[in-house]
Design a protein around this motif. Structure first.
Motif, PDB file in Angstrom:
ATOM      1  N   GLN A 125       0.730  -1.168  -0.051  1.00  0.00           N
ATOM      2  CA  GLN A 125      -0.054   0.154  -0.214  1.00  0.00           C
ATOM      3  C   GLN A 125       0.830   1.395   0.026  1.00  0.00           C
ATOM      4  N   ARG A 126       1.836   1.306   0.666  1.00  0.00           N
ATOM      5  CA  ARG A 126       2.829   2.581   0.731  1.00  0.00           C
ATOM      6  C   ARG A 126       3.532   2.618  -0.490  1.00  0.00           C
ATOM      7  N   ALA A 127       3.960   1.334  -1.112  1.00  0.00           N
ATOM      8  CA  ALA A 127       4.653   1.572  -2.319  1.00  0.00           C
ATOM      9  C   ALA A 127       3.728   2.036  -3.374  1.00  0.00           C
ATOM     10  N   ARG A 128       2.556   1.712  -3.540  1.00  0.00           N
ATOM     11  CA  ARG A 128       1.606   2.264  -4.432  1.00  0.00           C
ATOM     12  C   ARG A 128       1.336   3.550  -4.273  1.00  0.00           C
ATOM     13  N   ALA A 129       1.294   3.946  -3.019  1.00  0.00           N
ATOM     14  CA  ALA A 129       0.966   5.447  -2.762  1.00  0.00           C
ATOM     15  C   ALA A 129       2.206   6.283  -3.284  1.00  0.00           C
ATOM     16  N   THR A 130       3.350   6.168  -3.010  1.00  0.00           N
ATOM     17  CA  THR A 130       4.590   6.593  -3.303  1.00  0.00           C
ATOM     18  C   THR A 130       4.523   6.762  -4.969  1.00  0.00           C
ATOM     19  N   LEU A 131       4.415   5.424  -5.675  1.00  0.00           N
ATOM     20  CA  LEU A 131       4.771   5.195  -7.183  1.00  0.00           C
ATOM     21  C   LEU A 131       3.621   6.087  -7.821  1.00  0.00           C
ATOM     22  N   SER A 132       2.297   6.207  -7.319  1.00  0.00           N
ATOM     23  CA  SER A 132       1.254   7.075  -7.615  1.00  0.00           C
ATOM     24  C   SER A 132       1.671   8.433  -7.811  1.00  0.00           C
ATOM     25  N   LYS A 133       1.942   9.136  -6.662  1.00  0.00           N
ATOM     26  CA  LYS A 133       2.830  10.429  -6.765  1.00  0.00           C
ATOM     27  C   LYS A 133       3.809  10.711  -7.814  1.00  0.00           C
ATOM     28  N   VAL A 134       4.779   9.783  -7.729  1.00  0.00           N
ATOM     29  CA  VAL A 134       6.006   9.914  -8.715  1.00  0.00           C
ATOM     30  C   VAL A 134       5.721  10.028 -10.182  1.00  0.00           C
ATOM     31  N   GLN A 135       4.594   9.062 -10.315  1.00  0.00           N
ATOM     32  CA  GLN A 135       4.236   8.859 -11.961  1.00  0.00           C
ATOM     33  C   GLN A 135       3.403   9.890 -12.603  1.00  0.00           C
ATOM     34  N   GLU A 136       2.875  10.613 -11.342  1.00  0.00           N
ATOM     35  CA  GLU A 136       1.678  11.866 -12.141  1.00  0.00           C
ATOM     36  C   GLU A 136       2.829  12.856 -12.861  1.00  0.00           C
ATOM     37  N   LYS A 137       4.100  12.798 -12.325  1.00  0.00           N
ATOM     38  CA  LYS A 137       5.036  13.763 -12.993  1.00  0.00           C
ATOM     39  C   LYS A 137       5.782  13.097 -14.166  1.00  0.00           C
ATOM     40  N   SER A 138       5.486  11.861 -14.349  1.00  0.00           N
ATOM     41  CA  SER A 138       6.335  11.277 -15.455  1.00  0.00           C
ATOM     42  C   SER A 138       5.528  11.141 -16.951  1.00  0.00           C
ATOM     43  N   THR A 139       6.457  11.449 -17.736  1.00  0.00           N
ATOM     44  CA  THR A 139       5.756  11.423 -19.203  1.00  0.00           C
ATOM     45  C   THR A 139       5.249   9.932 -19.514  1.00  0.00           C
ATOM     46  N   VAL A 140       4.034  10.460 -20.243  1.00  0.00           N
ATOM     47  CA  VAL A 140       3.125   9.243 -20.690  1.00  0.00           C
ATOM     48  C   VAL A 140       3.743   8.513 -21.817  1.00  0.00           C
ATOM     49  N   SER A 141       3.791   7.232 -22.039  1.00  0.00           N
ATOM     50  CA  SER A 141       4.213   6.569 -23.362  1.00  0.00           C
ATOM     51  C   SER A 141       3.678   5.210 -23.356  1.00  0.00           C
ATOM     52  N   ASP A 142       3.217   4.823 -24.663  1.00  0.00           N
ATOM     53  CA  ASP A 142       2.437   3.651 -25.044  1.00  0.00           C
ATOM     54  C   ASP A 142       3.603   2.611 -25.066  1.00  0.00           C
ATOM     55  N   VAL A 143       3.028   1.231 -24.759  1.00  0.00           N
ATOM     56  CA  VAL A 143       3.843   0.070 -24.903  1.00  0.00           C
ATOM     57  C   VAL A 143       3.741   0.000 -26.512  1.00  0.00           C
ATOM     58  N   PHE A 144       5.180  -0.125 -27.049  1.00  0.00           N
ATOM     59  CA  PHE A 144       5.266  -0.307 -28.320  1.00  0.00           C
ATOM     60  C   PHE A 144       5.108  -1.584 -28.931  1.00  0.00           C
ATOM     61  N   ASP A 145       4.367  -1.786 -30.109  1.00  0.00           N
ATOM     62  CA  ASP A 145       3.877  -2.749 -30.717  1.00  0.00           C
ATOM     63  C   ASP A 145       4.528  -3.086 -31.999  1.00  0.00           C
ATOM     64  N   GLU A 146       5.375  -3.828 -32.295  1.00  0.00           N
ATOM     65  CA  GLU A 146       6.226  -3.917 -33.562  1.00  0.00           C
ATOM     66  C   GLU A 146       5.029  -4.329 -34.826  1.00  0.00           C
ATOM     67  N   ASN A 147       3.929  -4.564 -34.383  1.00  0.00           N
ATOM     68  CA  ASN A 147       3.100  -4.919 -35.406  1.00  0.00           C
ATOM     69  C   ASN A 147       2.073  -3.929 -35.531  1.00  0.00           C
ATOM     70  N   ASN A 148       2.049  -2.708 -34.888  1.00  0.00           N
ATOM     71  CA  ASN A 148       1.215  -1.476 -35.218  1.00  0.00           C
ATOM     72  C   ASN A 148       1.769  -0.835 -36.189  1.00  0.00           C
ATOM     73  N   GLU A 149       0.980  -0.696 -37.144  1.00  0.00           N
ATOM     74  CA  GLU A 149       1.484   0.173 -38.523  1.00  0.00           C
ATOM     75  C   GLU A 149       1.745   1.384 -38.235  1.00  0.00           C
ATOM     76  N   GLN A 150       0.820   2.037 -37.540  1.00  0.00           N
ATOM     77  CA  GLN A 150       1.029   3.463 -37.070  1.00  0.00           C
ATOM     78  C   GLN A 150       2.226   3.865 -36.420  1.00  0.00           C
ATOM     79  N   GLN A 151       2.401   3.018 -35.574  1.00  0.00           N
ATOM     80  CA  GLN A 151       3.834   3.214 -34.615  1.00  0.00           C
ATOM     81  C   GLN A 151       5.008   2.763 -35.537  1.00  0.00           C
ATOM     82  N   ARG A 152       5.089   1.931 -36.264  1.00  0.00           N
ATOM     83  CA  ARG A 152       6.119   1.723 -37.248  1.00  0.00           C
ATOM     84  C   ARG A 152       6.363   2.581 -38.054  1.00  0.00           C
TER      85      ARG A 152
END
Length: 331
Positions: free
Chosen positions: A181-208
């Motif tokens: 629970q403590r780890a989740r709370a800390t991670l939630s605060k830290v990730q609020e400031k992180s740049t959002v990124s998608d999971v890369f899918d080599e089969n996704n034509e738009q991403q390629r």
């Protein structure tokens, strides 16, 4: 074949250890933030397992037993206040005309890990692992105390039960749940400031196509085309330097100023790093037709734009890790 031959561990048992190497390496990497330290941790795990195999009584699976040893190895290696980070975790963005200060030691930075070290052959397994090997996630996890880091990864990433996790750490299930629970709370605060990124899918034509367009724009050094591909809050960083740049216009200004030596670069596609598109980046050498190592470059994607550009400049260590030659002479 018996598990013991002449008082030593049999080849079959050693091979069974090897079957867990990649997932253990990925686990150690999430814990430590360094692919080199992760490989060392796995080797030490196998050494300890080999020496103590006669005490393995089979009350848990071999996999769980190896994870328990690997956790102890990582906790030993994390015995200190130092945590690895990304430049954007340490300070605000720099002006595009900023000069590079002295590089920081390599232990300051989260390092990239080749996909081949972290992912098995199963595409579904690799897809599920990519999100938690993203640079932003690994950097965020570094904010947690070592034991909380282990508990979060075991429970949220590896899906061990509270009881299994408690057994590995020699604590109670209640302690595991409280720490989680403590780890989740800390991670939630830290990730609020992180740049959002998608999971890369080599089969996704738009991403390629987005990745291909980046390579074309960068190799042509066409900053107009490049900035069209960048998200409004894109972040460019270059470990081991603490400087980082935010925003398409500032990225372009930096690349035309301090970063001008990247003009006429060549990008050699890799199988990926941290589940991201990655390249061996070579810059022009001292003679015509020669390109020399400049960086391992990774891209973070957010839908139809690039949200992160990281140029890892420690080529002495990283190019051999990714199996790249020391020079490039295209035909």
């Amino acid at each position: 074949m018996s598990e013991k031959v002449g008082g030593t561990v049999s080849d079959d048992v050693l091979r069974s250890f090897e079957g867990h190497r990649r997932e253990l390496c990925a686990y150690a990497y999430r814990m430590l933030g360094s692919s080199f330290e992760a490989e060392d941790a796995v080797q030490e795990t196998f050494t300890r397992a080999w020496k103590s195999y006669n005490s393995f009584e089979g009350r848990s699976s071999l996999r769980s037993w190896l994870y328990k040893i690997a956790t102890n190895v990582c906790l030993d290696m994390l015995d200190g206040p130092q945590r690895r980070a990304r430049p954007m975790d340490l300070n605000g963005p720099s002006a595009p005309d900023s000069h590079l200060s002295a590089p920081e030691p390599d232990y300051v930075w989260v390092e990239p890990i080749p996909n081949a070290l972290a992912f098995g052959a199963d595409p579904a397994e690799a897809a599920s692992a990519k999100d938690t090997l993203r640079l932003a996630f690994v950097a965020a996890v570094q904010h947690l105390p070592a034991s909380q880091r282990a508990i979060l990864i075991m429970r949220e990433v590896l899906r061990f039960s509270a009881g299994e996790t408690a057994d590995m750490l020699n604590v109670s299930p209640a302690s595991v749940n409280s720490a989680l629970q403590r780890a989740r709370a800390t991670l939630s605060k830290v990730q609020e400031k992180s740049t959002v990124s998608d999971v890369f899918d080599e089969n996704n034509e738009q991403q390629r196509k987005l990745v291909d367009d980046f390579v074309k724009a960068f190799e042509a050094y066409d900053m107009n085309a490049l900035t069209e591909l960048l998200k409004a809050d894109v972040a460019l960083s270059m470990p081991p330097f603490s400087l980082w740049i935010s925003g398409p216009d500032d990225v372009a200004a930096f690349m035309l100023g301090t970063g001008h030596t990247c003009r006429d670069s060549r990008m050699v596609p890799l199988q990926g790093a941290n589940g991201l598109p990655a390249f061996g980046h070579y810059k022009p050498g001292d003679e015509p037709g020669l390109w020399t190592p400049w960086s391992i470059t990774t891209l973070e994607l957010d839908r139809d734009r690039i949200s992160g550009l990281t140029f890892f400049l420690d080529t002495e260590k990283l190019f051999p890790l990714f199996g790249l030659p020391r020079e490039l002479r295209p035909n």
